[in-house]
Design a protein around this motif. Structure first.
Motif, PDB file in Angstrom:
ATOM      1  N   VAL A 132       0.856  -1.184   0.000  1.00  0.00           N
ATOM      2  CA  VAL A 132       0.000   0.000   0.000  1.00  0.00           C
ATOM      3  C   VAL A 132       0.887   1.226   0.000  1.00  0.00           C
ATOM      4  CG1 VAL A 132      -1.815   1.255   1.213  1.00  0.00           C
ATOM      5  CG2 VAL A 132      -1.727  -1.225   1.362  1.00  0.00           C
ATOM      6  N   GLN A 133       0.512   2.198  -0.841  1.00  0.00           N
ATOM      7  CA  GLN A 133       1.259   3.453  -0.872  1.00  0.00           C
ATOM      8  C   GLN A 133       0.300   4.610  -0.672  1.00  0.00           C
ATOM      9  OE1 GLN A 133       3.246   3.597  -4.635  1.00  0.00           O
ATOM     10  NE2 GLN A 133       4.678   1.971  -4.127  1.00  0.00           N
ATOM     11  N   ARG A 134       0.796   5.656  -0.051  1.00  0.00           N
ATOM     12  CA  ARG A 134       0.017   6.882   0.079  1.00  0.00           C
ATOM     13  C   ARG A 134       0.328   7.754  -1.123  1.00  0.00           C
ATOM     14  NH1 ARG A 134       1.569  10.676   4.773  1.00  0.00           N
ATOM     15  NH2 ARG A 134       3.013  11.303   3.162  1.00  0.00           N
ATOM     16  N   VAL A 135      -0.709   8.227  -1.804  1.00  0.00           N
ATOM     17  CA  VAL A 135      -0.529   9.104  -2.964  1.00  0.00           C
ATOM     18  C   VAL A 135      -1.441  10.305  -2.815  1.00  0.00           C
ATOM     19  CG1 VAL A 135       0.165   7.236  -4.524  1.00  0.00           C
ATOM     20  CG2 VAL A 135      -2.238   7.845  -4.351  1.00  0.00           C
ATOM     21  N   ASP A 136      -1.019  11.428  -3.390  1.00  0.00           N
ATOM     22  CA  ASP A 136      -1.832  12.637  -3.391  1.00  0.00           C
ATOM     23  C   ASP A 136      -2.341  12.870  -4.803  1.00  0.00           C
ATOM     24  OD1 ASP A 136      -1.524  13.329  -0.665  1.00  0.00           O
ATOM     25  OD2 ASP A 136       0.527  14.003  -1.106  1.00  0.00           O
ATOM     26  N   LEU A 137      -3.655  12.924  -4.940  1.00  0.00           N
ATOM     27  CA  LEU A 137      -4.309  13.169  -6.232  1.00  0.00           C
ATOM     28  C   LEU A 137      -5.401  14.207  -6.038  1.00  0.00           C
ATOM     29  CD1 LEU A 137      -4.821   9.476  -7.424  1.00  0.00           C
ATOM     30  CD2 LEU A 137      -3.130  11.089  -8.295  1.00  0.00           C
ATOM     31  N   GLY A 138      -5.368  15.235  -6.848  1.00  0.00           N
ATOM     32  CA  GLY A 138      -6.423  16.242  -6.786  1.00  0.00           C
ATOM     33  C   GLY A 138      -6.569  16.914  -5.435  1.00  0.00           C
ATOM     34  N   GLY A 139      -5.477  17.065  -4.728  1.00  0.00           N
ATOM     35  CA  GLY A 139      -5.522  17.717  -3.438  1.00  0.00           C
ATOM     36  C   GLY A 139      -6.017  16.842  -2.301  1.00  0.00           C
ATOM     37  N   ARG A 140      -6.205  15.557  -2.559  1.00  0.00           N
ATOM     38  CA  ARG A 140      -6.646  14.619  -1.521  1.00  0.00           C
ATOM     39  C   ARG A 140      -5.622  13.503  -1.377  1.00  0.00           C
ATOM     40  NH1 ARG A 140     -12.701  12.832  -2.725  1.00  0.00           N
ATOM     41  NH2 ARG A 140     -12.549  12.069  -0.603  1.00  0.00           N
ATOM     42  N   THR A 141      -5.532  12.967  -0.188  1.00  0.00           N
ATOM     43  CA  THR A 141      -4.632  11.859   0.072  1.00  0.00           C
ATOM     44  C   THR A 141      -5.398  10.555  -0.085  1.00  0.00           C
ATOM     45  OG1 THR A 141      -3.304  13.180   1.576  1.00  0.00           O
ATOM     46  CG2 THR A 141      -3.112  10.784   1.776  1.00  0.00           C
ATOM     47  N   TRP A 142      -4.813   9.643  -0.855  1.00  0.00           N
ATOM     48  CA  TRP A 142      -5.434   8.352  -1.146  1.00  0.00           C
ATOM     49  C   TRP A 142      -4.484   7.232  -0.752  1.00  0.00           C
ATOM     50  CZ3 TRP A 142     -10.191   8.188  -3.870  1.00  0.00           C
ATOM     51  CH2 TRP A 142     -10.624   9.428  -4.350  1.00  0.00           C
ATOM     52  N   LEU A 143      -5.044   6.081  -0.491  1.00  0.00           N
ATOM     53  CA  LEU A 143      -4.242   4.880  -0.343  1.00  0.00           C
ATOM     54  C   LEU A 143      -4.357   4.101  -1.635  1.00  0.00           C
ATOM     55  CD1 LEU A 143      -5.045   3.656   3.268  1.00  0.00           C
ATOM     56  CD2 LEU A 143      -3.144   5.038   2.463  1.00  0.00           C
ATOM     57  N   TRP A 144      -3.226   3.681  -2.159  1.00  0.00           N
ATOM     58  CA  TRP A 144      -3.178   2.919  -3.397  1.00  0.00           C
ATOM     59  C   TRP A 144      -2.839   1.480  -3.046  1.00  0.00           C
ATOM     60  CZ3 TRP A 144       1.462   1.663  -6.586  1.00  0.00           C
ATOM     61  CH2 TRP A 144       1.113   1.080  -7.799  1.00  0.00           C
ATOM     62  N   TYR A 145      -3.821   0.609  -3.202  1.00  0.00           N
ATOM     63  CA  TYR A 145      -3.652  -0.812  -2.918  1.00  0.00           C
ATOM     64  C   TYR A 145      -3.310  -1.517  -4.212  1.00  0.00           C
ATOM     65  CZ  TYR A 145      -6.032   0.116   1.487  1.00  0.00           C
ATOM     66  OH  TYR A 145      -6.370   0.596   2.711  1.00  0.00           O
ATOM     67  N   LYS A 146      -2.147  -2.131  -4.283  1.00  0.00           N
ATOM     68  CA  LYS A 146      -1.746  -2.840  -5.486  1.00  0.00           C
ATOM     69  C   LYS A 146      -2.591  -4.104  -5.630  1.00  0.00           C
ATOM     70  CE  LYS A 146       2.969  -1.216  -5.009  1.00  0.00           C
ATOM     71  NZ  LYS A 146       4.363  -1.577  -4.781  1.00  0.00           N
ATOM     72  N   ALA A 147      -3.112  -4.315  -6.825  1.00  0.00           N
ATOM     73  CA  ALA A 147      -3.887  -5.526  -7.081  1.00  0.00           C
ATOM     74  C   ALA A 147      -2.950  -6.729  -7.079  1.00  0.00           C
ATOM     75  CB  ALA A 147      -4.611  -5.422  -8.416  1.00  0.00           C
ATOM     76  N   LEU A 148      -3.389  -7.789  -6.478  1.00  0.00           N
ATOM     77  CA  LEU A 148      -2.587  -8.999  -6.369  1.00  0.00           C
ATOM     78  C   LEU A 148      -3.328 -10.161  -7.018  1.00  0.00           C
ATOM     79  CD1 LEU A 148      -1.682  -8.580  -2.625  1.00  0.00           C
ATOM     80  CD2 LEU A 148      -0.177  -8.141  -4.556  1.00  0.00           C
ATOM     81  N   PRO A 149      -2.610 -11.050  -7.668  1.00  0.00           N
ATOM     82  CA  PRO A 149      -3.300 -12.214  -8.216  1.00  0.00           C
ATOM     83  C   PRO A 149      -3.803 -13.108  -7.085  1.00  0.00           C
ATOM     84  CG  PRO A 149      -0.927 -12.463  -8.438  1.00  0.00           C
ATOM     85  CD  PRO A 149      -1.175 -11.075  -7.915  1.00  0.00           C
ATOM     86  N   ILE A 150      -4.988 -13.638  -7.257  1.00  0.00           N
ATOM     87  CA  ILE A 150      -5.579 -14.546  -6.277  1.00  0.00           C
ATOM     88  C   ILE A 150      -5.342 -15.964  -6.770  1.00  0.00           C
ATOM     89  CG2 ILE A 150      -7.690 -15.218  -5.071  1.00  0.00           C
ATOM     90  CD1 ILE A 150      -6.726 -12.337  -4.479  1.00  0.00           C
ATOM     91  N   ASP A 151      -4.604 -16.741  -6.003  1.00  0.00           N
ATOM     92  CA  ASP A 151      -4.276 -18.106  -6.407  1.00  0.00           C
ATOM     93  C   ASP A 151      -5.430 -19.069  -6.188  1.00  0.00           C
ATOM     94  OD1 ASP A 151      -1.610 -17.393  -7.078  1.00  0.00           O
ATOM     95  OD2 ASP A 151      -1.065 -17.519  -4.967  1.00  0.00           O
ATOM     96  N   VAL A 152      -6.125 -18.924  -5.067  1.00  0.00           N
ATOM     97  CA  VAL A 152      -7.197 -19.850  -4.715  1.00  0.00           C
ATOM     98  C   VAL A 152      -8.350 -19.065  -4.095  1.00  0.00           C
ATOM     99  CG1 VAL A 152      -7.862 -21.858  -3.324  1.00  0.00           C
ATOM    100  CG2 VAL A 152      -5.560 -21.717  -4.263  1.00  0.00           C
ATOM    101  N   GLY A 153      -9.566 -19.346  -4.570  1.00  0.00           N
ATOM    102  CA  GLY A 153     -10.771 -18.788  -3.974  1.00  0.00           C
ATOM    103  C   GLY A 153     -11.562 -19.920  -3.342  1.00  0.00           C
ATOM    104  N   LEU A 154     -11.922 -19.768  -2.081  1.00  0.00           N
ATOM    105  CA  LEU A 154     -12.700 -20.785  -1.377  1.00  0.00           C
ATOM    106  C   LEU A 154     -14.125 -20.279  -1.201  1.00  0.00           C
ATOM    107  CD1 LEU A 154     -10.120 -21.644   1.425  1.00  0.00           C
ATOM    108  CD2 LEU A 154     -10.528 -22.894  -0.693  1.00  0.00           C
TER     109      LEU A 154
END
Length: 163
Positions: free
Chosen positions: A81-103
């Motif tokens: 997770v990274q903190r980024v500033d966009l449009g004057g607001r602070t956002w958290l950027w969650y990197k998408a991860l591949p899902i190996d198994v769904g139960l």
């Protein structure tokens, strides 16, 4: 699945229903993150490269003194997770991860992989979990009470056949 050596990393949004897995995280035996569940499922299910969520600093998800991550122990590496500033607001950027198994837990399944969850207590994110695993080339495992020979007419999961 909460056995030392069986699981390397868990990225979860709710640990209360998995106390043994939570114990492994607290004891530092696995890498463990606590991310919003909707962000985890929707980013991977929609094939987006990442999800972004606006969080004011008063929430527990943002830490001014660190890389804006939510590790549950010292073993867990930073960087998902990274903190980024966009449009004057602070956002958290969650990197998408591949899902190996769904139960998935369902009441019934037909020969085409359709599921009915009419006797289950909770089925909130099953469709997104199936999509996330399928989109990333992962495996979906459905635990069901019964198999039917005929196609199911009412599909609570709205999942196509597992392919």
């Amino acid at each position: 699945m909460a056995h030392e050596g069986l699981v390397k990393r868990v990225i979860g949004g709710h640990w209360g229903l998995a106390p043994r897995m939570g114990r492994l995280a607290i004891e530092g035996k696995i890498e463990a993150y606590n991310f919003p569940q909707g962000v985890i499922a929707s980013c991977s299910a929609t094939r987006r490269p990442a999800g972004r969520v606006h969080h004011p600093y008063r929430t527990g998800h943002v830490h001014r003194s660190g890389p804006c991550r939510r590790p549950l122990n010292e073993r867990t590496p930073p960087g998902l997770v990274q903190r980024v500033d966009l449009g004057g607001r602070t956002w958290l950027w969650y990197k998408a991860l591949p899902i190996d198994v769904g139960l998935i837990r369902a009441t019934s399944a037909d020969p085409y992989g359709n599921l009915v969850m009419d006797e289950e207590g909770l089925f909130g994110r099953n469709a997104a979990d199936r999509q996330a695993a399928g989109n990333g080339g992962g495996l979906v495992i459905a635990q069901v009470r019964r198999l039917t020979a005929d196609p199911l007419r009412h599909n609570w999961c709205e999942c196509p056949a597992f392919s």
